[in-house]
Design an enzyme around this catalytic site. Structure first.
Site, PDB file in Angstrom:
ATOM      1  N   LYS A  29       0.764  -1.442  -0.251  1.00 14.12           N
ATOM      2  CA  LYS A  29       0.042   0.075   0.073  1.00 14.12           C
ATOM      3  C   LYS A  29       1.371   0.684   0.466  1.00 14.12           C
ATOM      4  CE  LYS A  29      -4.251  -0.016   2.443  1.00 14.12           C
ATOM      5  NZ  LYS A  29      -4.550  -0.686   3.589  1.00 14.12           N
ATOM      6  N   GLY A 107      -8.131  -7.765   5.001  1.00 13.56           N
ATOM      7  CA  GLY A 107      -8.708  -8.147   6.196  1.00 13.56           C
ATOM      8  C   GLY A 107      -7.939  -8.187   6.928  1.00 13.56           C
ATOM      9  N   HIS A 459      -5.802 -31.571   7.323  1.00 10.61           N
ATOM     10  CA  HIS A 459      -5.921 -32.962   6.200  1.00 10.61           C
ATOM     11  C   HIS A 459      -6.485 -34.051   5.683  1.00 10.61           C
ATOM     12  CE1 HIS A 459      -7.292 -37.965   6.846  1.00 10.61           C
ATOM     13  NE2 HIS A 459      -5.554 -37.581   7.206  1.00 10.61           N
ATOM     14  N   ARG A 582       7.108 -47.173 -16.420  1.00  9.72           N
ATOM     15  CA  ARG A 582       7.510 -48.263 -15.962  1.00  9.72           C
ATOM     16  C   ARG A 582       6.766 -49.625 -15.636  1.00  9.72           C
ATOM     17  NH1 ARG A 582       5.220 -43.535 -12.365  1.00  9.72           N
ATOM     18  NH2 ARG A 582       6.248 -43.152 -10.106  1.00  9.72           N
ATOM     19  N   ARG A 637      11.553 -48.480 -17.899  1.00 12.90           N
ATOM     20  CA  ARG A 637      13.099 -48.964 -16.587  1.00 12.90           C
ATOM     21  C   ARG A 637      12.705 -50.726 -16.298  1.00 12.90           C
ATOM     22  NH1 ARG A 637      10.703 -46.243 -10.672  1.00 12.90           N
ATOM     23  NH2 ARG A 637       8.895 -47.554 -11.367  1.00 12.90           N
ATOM     24  N   GLU A 767      17.392 -42.261  -7.210  1.00 13.71           N
ATOM     25  CA  GLU A 767      16.656 -42.825  -5.890  1.00 13.71           C
ATOM     26  C   GLU A 767      16.611 -43.238  -4.430  1.00 13.71           C
ATOM     27  OE1 GLU A 767      13.292 -45.214  -7.511  1.00 13.71           O
ATOM     28  OE2 GLU A 767      14.878 -46.294  -7.996  1.00 13.71           O
ATOM     29  N   GLY A 788      14.766 -39.944  -9.434  1.00 12.33           N
ATOM     30  CA  GLY A 788      13.666 -40.807  -9.027  1.00 12.33           C
ATOM     31  C   GLY A 788      13.335 -39.831  -7.475  1.00 12.33           C
ATOM     32  N   ASN A 790      10.563 -39.342  -5.894  1.00 12.76           N
ATOM     33  CA  ASN A 790       9.294 -39.945  -4.561  1.00 12.76           C
ATOM     34  C   ASN A 790      10.063 -40.641  -4.039  1.00 12.76           C
ATOM     35  OD1 ASN A 790       8.189 -39.303  -6.621  1.00 12.76           O
ATOM     36  ND2 ASN A 790       7.586 -40.812  -7.625  1.00 12.76           N
ATOM     37  N   ASP A 791      11.571 -41.410  -4.735  1.00  7.28           N
ATOM     38  CA  ASP A 791      12.102 -42.532  -3.632  1.00  7.28           C
ATOM     39  C   ASP A 791      13.121 -41.530  -3.006  1.00  7.28           C
ATOM     40  OD1 ASP A 791      11.642 -45.432  -2.845  1.00  7.28           O
ATOM     41  OD2 ASP A 791      11.752 -45.675  -5.287  1.00  7.28           O
ATOM     42  N   CYS A 854      12.097 -38.519 -13.028  1.00  7.73           N
ATOM     43  CA  CYS A 854      10.967 -38.931 -13.348  1.00  7.73           C
ATOM     44  C   CYS A 854       9.948 -38.889 -12.074  1.00  7.73           C
ATOM     45  CB  CYS A 854      11.370 -40.116 -14.133  1.00  7.73           C
ATOM     46  SG  CYS A 854      11.903 -41.124 -13.056  1.00  7.73           S
ATOM     47  N   TYR A 874      16.327 -32.638 -18.109  1.00 11.79           N
ATOM     48  CA  TYR A 874      14.493 -32.862 -18.674  1.00 11.79           C
ATOM     49  C   TYR A 874      13.608 -32.893 -17.573  1.00 11.79           C
ATOM     50  CZ  TYR A 874      15.345 -38.124 -18.529  1.00 11.79           C
ATOM     51  OH  TYR A 874      15.410 -39.446 -18.725  1.00 11.79           O
TER      52      TYR A 874
END
Ligand code: PEP
Ligand code: MG
Length: 902
Positions: A29, A107, A459, A582, A637, A767, A788, A790-791, A854, A874
């Site tokens: 502001k 607010g 949650h 996969r 893979r 991974e 990887g 995720n792992d 990936c 990539y």
């Protein structure tokens, strides 16, 4: 200003001293008021106390040295400019004290108006306003009310009661029917309330009022609702707020005065035009409180043409200056227009694209800037189906759009009922006050989740987003009664089995089934809408910006796909190859039986037979995928998950065998299966016999897959196509593992490809943390790495990826341990560091090593920027996220020019 030995920090800036780029210091502001002042627009004079002062106050609990004196000096110059003094009994200056943080938090923090009024100056104000006693006493009662509530924590209802009381005595519902005497009486009543709660009289000294109001604004940074809002919007907690002290102007001096808000374009659709509301004879808070109905801004033309024309001129000027949609607040005081605020306005996802495209057409911004103005989260939102809304459907409640999408279904109140009805093929919406981990099955079964409590990190919200399921949380107008199996909202009672529709983007809740409309943006990506000929402004804008993103980006974008159909769709969406196919998904369905045979094989012969039966099936899978991705790289893979996933669950099998034995049936086969399942049972299968470990333990398994890949590639090439297979080994932690697999694979590939010209790369996933930390060694045996994540997140944090999001992440988010699940967006400091180390050490050992990612993070906007910065080649993500990744890769590549896209 007081002289000090050391150099004193500058804590107060006159509006003429700031500019729009000083948001960190002056808040949004303050920075924009300064910018408008410098543009010569009619801004009431004032000054801004910096966020630095706020931070110093919040850390030490007292105003920093020098602040009081600087305020005094700026106040004096404000008084000189206005020709009025704060507290002057005859001709008082009044000021407003307003918060203003770097990011708008509507607010959430405090404002106090009319500071400077007391028992004496109220008379002077009346004289100033042309003997308008009513106005003066109304202003004074507003000050006591606002000051009492926000500065001294006097319960707001007590003021409301006193006001109602006077209106009742007068026999009216309308504030405007109260005359000066009524309001004088109200001031007395308010003062008593103030004294009762604070143990002191309402402060008559204007400078004390001002100092306390400033302090209250500082404190409001840490008010509970502000803390909550910041957490939800991911606004850092340590920014502090600035405070703006501005000379008051009054929109409530009569019919020639008023106040309003406006947008320079439609923030909903992006359409050009003037959008706004005006309320005559009112102060700003009356508009917000909805005390009287506003009129469309266009009607101001009839009421006050001069101000209207001036306002339009200013709006055009602001757009040209900010080169963006602006929203403004203004007040007209007796025919004189004042600008109280402007900022780059918030907008919907569709409007963001449309406006960015328009501004390019108008020559105000270039395509780089247009790309900077939109983001992947907005694009993702535009790819969800939407409700087709017409006048028939009116929302009955509005909660928080916690997980986007549009879902309709029968209301259920328990997880068990959700599962039951879903099993009968019904679409259900699970309605709860809030969900907890016991609701997980119901959440999986439901089309959507609706809760009456909880925010974006509750949650329900976290788990639903993780599942990609529509969720509206915190719809607090809903009174949910689980035992009675109903909720009420307004006058409506909704029982179990009644149909509701929820919009996870807007947070709106509708009764009945609202028809769903496909996304036109998806139709465009699918090639069903031609961007050159369509009259859909959104599609044209998306096309234009995507084209620029593609030209700008360095990162390639591949997809995770393991069927021909997914590969084909991803290619239409712009994928430039497959980054992860996969193969385990190819072992399910009716092939499960072959896998069972493989696992149960009692000797080499049986195992070889099972593998030989799988080989042609796998080969056909790969042929289909290579064809769809003709000419583009396909990373296949080798099988990764623990083999027991292909077998029946231990408990169920044990029961079946026991029952059959009891009945005296022949269970030799089942017993063998049970023995195998017991043998393979692991406490922590995700850390057990999977990935490369399987390949090293089960002879012939990887060899069969390598052969199928190579044979498929040769078949495609012989048919005139181009196959570019890349074989990827999962879960490698040590170079020796990879070397062993590689030696066998190379032998098979050489045997199969012969002189076909097919080239097969061999690489590995990174991974396992150990692989990242020994990447230099591993690169010796790998032509590419694919992270990887995720792992890597699972093992980096020690979080079981299948359990933790539902079990306790909501609490971690609530506590701010992280702002977003590390499975959703890469944890740059920890897991990201492993990626960085592996990329650097891998490339050092093997220049030209191809690097990709990936894990799920490949399609997450923030993570894409991280992977760009780390220098990967990539990212690979699910087909639907390919456009998002393309856009974000483009955004990561352009140099940004300033305005924050938040
Ligand atoms: C990963 O771990 O990030 C990965 C892509 O493999 P998966 O999710 O199949 O374990
Ligand atoms: Mg993995």
């Amino acid at each position: 200003m007081a002289a000090h030995d050391s150099v004193e920090r500058k804590y107060v800036y006159d509006f003429a001293e700031g500019n729009k780029d000083l948001k960190d210091l002056l808040g949004g502001k303050g920075a924009n008021l300064a910018e408008m002042t410098n543009l010569g627009l009619p801004v009431p004079p004032g000054f801004t106390i910096t966020t630095e002062a706020c931070k110093a106050y919040l850390t030490t609990g007292r105003e920093p040295d020098g602040l009081a004196a600087q305020i005094e000096a700026h106040l004096e110059s404000l008084e000189r400019e206005m020709g009025r003094r704060l507290g002057d009994p005859d001709d008082p200056l009044l000021v407003s004290v307003r918060s203003g943080a770097k990011f708008s938090m509507p607010g959430m923090m405090e404002t106090v108006l009319n500071v400077g009024l007391n028992d004496r100056s109220v008379v002077g104000l009346s004289a100033q306003a042309g003997r308008n006693d009513r106005f003066a006493w109304d202003s004074y009662r507003r000050l006591i009310q606002m000051f009492g509530k926000t500065v001294c924590e006097v319960p707001g209802e007590e003021f409301e009661h006193a006001l109602d009381e006077i209106k009742r005595a007068k026999g009216t519902h309308n504030d405007l029917d109260l005359d000066a005497d009524d309001l004088r009486g109200l001031v007395d009543a308010y003062k008593k309330i103030f004294a009762k709660h604070t143990g002191r009289e309402f402060p008559q000294e204007p400078r004390e009022q001002l100092d306390l109001a400033i302090r209250a604004v500082f404190d409001s940074w840490n008010a509970e609702r502000a803390v909550l809002y910041r957490r939800q919007e991911r606004i850092p907690a340590d920014l502090g707020t600035a405070v703006n002290v501005v000379a008051m102007v009054f929109g409530n001096l009569g019919p020639d005065s008023g106040t309003g808000v406006a947008f320079t374009r439609d923030p909903g659709s992006g359409a050009q035009g003037i959008y706004g509301d005006y309320l005559a004879n009112a102060q700003g808070e009356d508009v917000v409180a909805g005390i009287r109905n506003t009129v469309p801004l266009q009607e101001l033309e009839q009421l006050d043409k001069t101000s209207y024309d001036q306002l339009l001129g200013i709006m055009a000027r602001l757009e040209e200056h900010y080169k963006d949609l602006c929203d403004i607040e203004f007040t007209i005081e007796r025919g004189k227009l004042w600008m109280l605020q402007t900022r780059v306005g918030k907008r919907t996802a569709a409007a963001a694209f449309v406006i960015a495209g328009q501004l390019v057409d108008e020559g105000l911004i270039d395509l780089d800037e247009a790309l900077h103005r939109v983001n992947g989260a907005q694009l993702a939102q535009l790819m969800f189906p939407r409700f087709q809304l017409d006048h028939e459907f009116e929302a009955v409640a509005k909660g928080i759009g916690a997980s986007p999408g549009a879902a309709s279904g029968k209301v259920v109140f328990t997880s068990a009922r959700a599962v039951e009805l879903a099993a009968e093929g019904e679409a259900v919406i699970l309605v709860r006050r809030e969900t907890n981990p016991d609701d997980l099955n119901g959440m999986i079964a439901a089309k959507g989740i609706l809760t009456s409590r909880g925010g974006k990190t509750s949650h329900a919200a976290v788990v639903a987003r993780g599942m990609g399921k529509t969720c509206v949380s915190g719809a607090d107008e809903l009174d949910v009664n689980v035992p009675a199996k109903r909720f009420t909202v307004g006058d409506h009672v909704v029982n179990e089995g009644d149909v509701v529709s929820i919009d996870g983007t807007t947070g709106k809740v509708y009764l009945g089934e609202v028809p769903v409309m496909p996304s036109e943006v998806v139709q465009y990506f699918e090639g069903e809408l031609d961007p050159e000929t369509t009259d859909d402004a959104l599609v044209r804008a998306v096309h234009r910006i995507m084209t620029h993103a593609d030209a700008a980006r360095r990162l390639r974008v591949r997809t995770n796909a393991d069927t021909g159909a997914d590969a084909a769709r991803a290619r239409r969406f712009g994928a430039e190859g497959i980054g992860l196919c996969r193969t385990e998904h190819m072992f399910l369905g009716d092939r499960r039986e072959l896998v069972e045979r493989l696992i149960l094989a009692s000797g080499e012969r049986e195992r070889e037979d099972a593998l030989a039966a799988l080989l042609p099936l796998q080969r056909a899978d790969f042929v289909e995928i290579f064809r769809e991705m003709d000419g583009l790289p396909v990373t296949v893979r080798l099988i990764d998950p623990p083999l027991h996933e292909f077998l029946p669950p231990l408990e169920q099998l044990a029961v079946n065998v026991a029952v059959a034995q009891e009945r005296g049936e022949d269970v030799a086969k089942e017993e063998a299966l049970l023995a195998a399942v017991r043998r393979m049972h692991e406490e922590n299968p995700m850390l057990g016999l999977r990935g490369v470990r399987l390949g090293l333990v089960i002879p012939g398994l990887f060899a069969m897959q390598v052969r199928a890949i190579a044979e498929a590639a040769v078949a495609v090439v012989r048919d005139g196509g181009t196959a570019c297979p890349e074989i990827m080994v999962p879960l490698v932690g040590a170079v020796q593992e990879l070397e062993t697999v590689r030696a066998e694979a190379e032998r098979i590939i050489a045997e199969v490809v012969g002189d076909s010209g097919v080239e097969v790369l061999i690489g590995t996933m990174i991974e396992v943390p150990r692989a990242a930390l020994t990447a230099g060694q591993i690169a010796e045996a790998a032509e590419f790495f694919s992270f990887g994540t995720n792992d890597l997140t699972q093992m980096g944090w020690g979080f079981s990826r299948d359990d933790v999001e539902g079990a306790f992440f909501w609490r971690y988010l609530e506590l701010g341990i992280f702002g977003i699940s590390p499975f959703e967006s890469i944890d740059a400091d920890g897991v990201g560091r492993l990626v960085r180390i592996a990329a650097e050490e891998g490339r050092a050992a093997r220049p030209g090593l191809k690097l990709g990612v990936c894990g799920e993070h490949g399609g997450d906007p923030d993570s894409v920027h991280f992977f760009h910065e780390v220098g990967l080649d990539y990212v690979s993500c699910s087909p639907f996220r390919v456009p998002v990744a393309r856009l974000e890769a483009g955004r990561a590549a352009i140099t940004t020019t300033g305005s924050d896209s938040r």
